[in-house]
Scaffold this active site. Sequence first.
Site, short mmCIF file in Angstrom:
data_model
loop_
_atom_site.label_atom_id
_atom_site.label_comp_id
_atom_site.label_asym_id
_atom_site.label_seq_id
_atom_site.Cartn_x
_atom_site.Cartn_y
_atom_site.Cartn_z
N ASP A 44 -12.95 40.85 -88.42
CA ASP A 44 -12.95 42.15 -89.08
C ASP A 44 -12.89 43.24 -88.00
O ASP A 44 -13.89 43.53 -87.35
CB ASP A 44 -14.22 42.27 -89.94
CG ASP A 44 -14.34 43.61 -90.66
OD1 ASP A 44 -13.60 44.54 -90.31
OD2 ASP A 44 -15.22 43.72 -91.54
N PHE A 47 -21.47 43.84 -91.76
CA PHE A 47 -21.06 44.70 -92.87
C PHE A 47 -19.57 44.53 -93.11
O PHE A 47 -18.76 44.74 -92.20
CB PHE A 47 -21.36 46.18 -92.59
CG PHE A 47 -21.00 47.06 -93.77
CD1 PHE A 47 -21.91 47.29 -94.78
CD2 PHE A 47 -19.74 47.63 -93.89
CE1 PHE A 47 -21.58 48.06 -95.90
CE2 PHE A 47 -19.40 48.40 -94.99
CZ PHE A 47 -20.33 48.62 -95.99
N LYS A 64 -9.57 51.92 -91.72
CA LYS A 64 -10.08 53.11 -91.02
C LYS A 64 -9.05 53.83 -90.13
O LYS A 64 -8.23 54.59 -90.63
CB LYS A 64 -11.31 52.72 -90.20
CG LYS A 64 -12.54 52.46 -91.09
CD LYS A 64 -13.80 52.36 -90.27
CE LYS A 64 -15.05 52.05 -91.06
NZ LYS A 64 -15.69 53.23 -91.68
N1 PLP Z 1 -15.65 46.29 -92.37
C1 PLP Z 1 -16.23 47.03 -91.43
C2 PLP Z 1 -16.48 46.44 -90.09
C3 PLP Z 1 -16.61 48.34 -91.70
O1 PLP Z 1 -17.21 49.08 -90.76
C4 PLP Z 1 -16.36 48.89 -92.98
C5 PLP Z 1 -16.77 50.27 -93.33
O2 PLP Z 1 -17.64 50.84 -92.73
C6 PLP Z 1 -15.76 48.08 -93.93
C7 PLP Z 1 -15.40 46.79 -93.58
C8 PLP Z 1 -15.47 48.58 -95.31
O3 PLP Z 1 -14.42 49.47 -95.26
P1 PLP Z 1 -14.16 50.46 -96.48
O4 PLP Z 1 -15.30 51.43 -96.49
O5 PLP Z 1 -12.85 51.12 -96.16
O6 PLP Z 1 -14.10 49.65 -97.72
#
Ligand code: PLP
Length: 403
Positions: free
Chosen positions: A225, A138, A254
């Site tokens: 990520d 994700f 986050k």
């Molecule tokens: N990458 C990861 C690993 C995530 O867990 C999330 C959100 O849950 C995102 C990207 C996307 O982040 P955002 O919701 O701030 O766009």
Amino acid sequence: SSRMSVFIEAASPHTMNTYGRLPIALSHGQGCRVWDVNGKQYLDALAGIAVNTLGHNHPEFAPALQDQIGKIIHTCNYFHVPDAEKLAAKLVELSNMTNVFFCNSGLEANEAAIKLARKFGHDKGITHPKIVVYEKAFHGRSIATLSATANVKLQQGFGPMLDGFIRVPLNDMAALKQATVNDPDVVAIFFETIQGEGGINPMRAEYLRDVRALCDQHDWLLMIDEVQCGIGRTGKWFAHQWAGIVPDVMPLAKGLGSGVPIGAVVAGPKAAHIFQPGNHGTTFGGNPLAMRAGVETIRIMEKDGLLENAATLGQHFHNKLKAELGGLKGVKEIRGQGLMIGIELDRPCGVLLRQATDAGLIINVTADTVVRLLPPLIMTTAEADEVLDILLPLIKTFLAEAP
Ligand code: PLP
């Protein structure tokens, strides 16, 4: 209070219908506790999905933000922002990387990473660059990050997805080599060290080291990520550090701002100078309020030893969960590291969310069958035991009922 609940459920006629929300509106918090508009108290084992690193109304963080709001909130990128340099320097120090681009969310950080990888390719004469991504990944909900995301249910209705992605299974070196062998268009490998939304699925340390070596061998970017698993959550600043590797590109978001929207892409020498003036930007990125939030979050984390707390409290959770649920029929696996914890059951368990909030506990269920805990990093052992005292009976009762 049930009358109030009905009121809240019906009271969103003007926000788009994008979330299946609980019929709860939180009004304020203190530490690891929050209260709803009816005065009901909850223990927070979710931290706004790995965001509220310092919990709620932190005695140093909240006044620092108030101070900043009284000075200046936003200036725009026509000006230098001293705290952006300060936060970037800190992230560089903690990551052993070299340069940072600031944005406002996880998907934006990943979007920037994808653009970096593509330009890295174009600069080498690769006009159709490809990025390796993973099953169950994700990365966000923009078109590019959604294309990198694995879940086809999330992509449905938004096609065509972007091409230029190659998808492989986790922790399978043979599959990775097979998917990329003799492909001159590959420019990067992109994954979460521990997949969050996908169900708390860790990359093994040995695999991480092998991927690092493969990227070095082929001159690919290793892009990790750390949006959910980074910023101390696993007991190291960044989860990949457990494997002793350093990526070339690392999106963050986050927990970096403890609740203030923020995103960052940290780059090492191979990726730090790909973007030149005019290549990328965003109005809010690196604004003084978000930068102050980042600076203060990391300062307080260091001062209060929150990495150590995440590691030891995570072990405490893990030991108790293993002891209480380990042998139980219906419990498939207990996974994670530090305060990123997943309990995989053998059946969909979304119903536990409502049962937990009724009992005064905020948790999450992801990938249908995985109970997920992402508490604030300030949580105490006594609070962790309180979480478990509510959660364990709920899971046991749930599993004892019809499968
Ligand atoms: N990458 C990861 C690993 C995530 O867990 C999330 C959100 O849950 C995102 C990207 C996307 O982040 P955002 O919701 O701030 O766009």
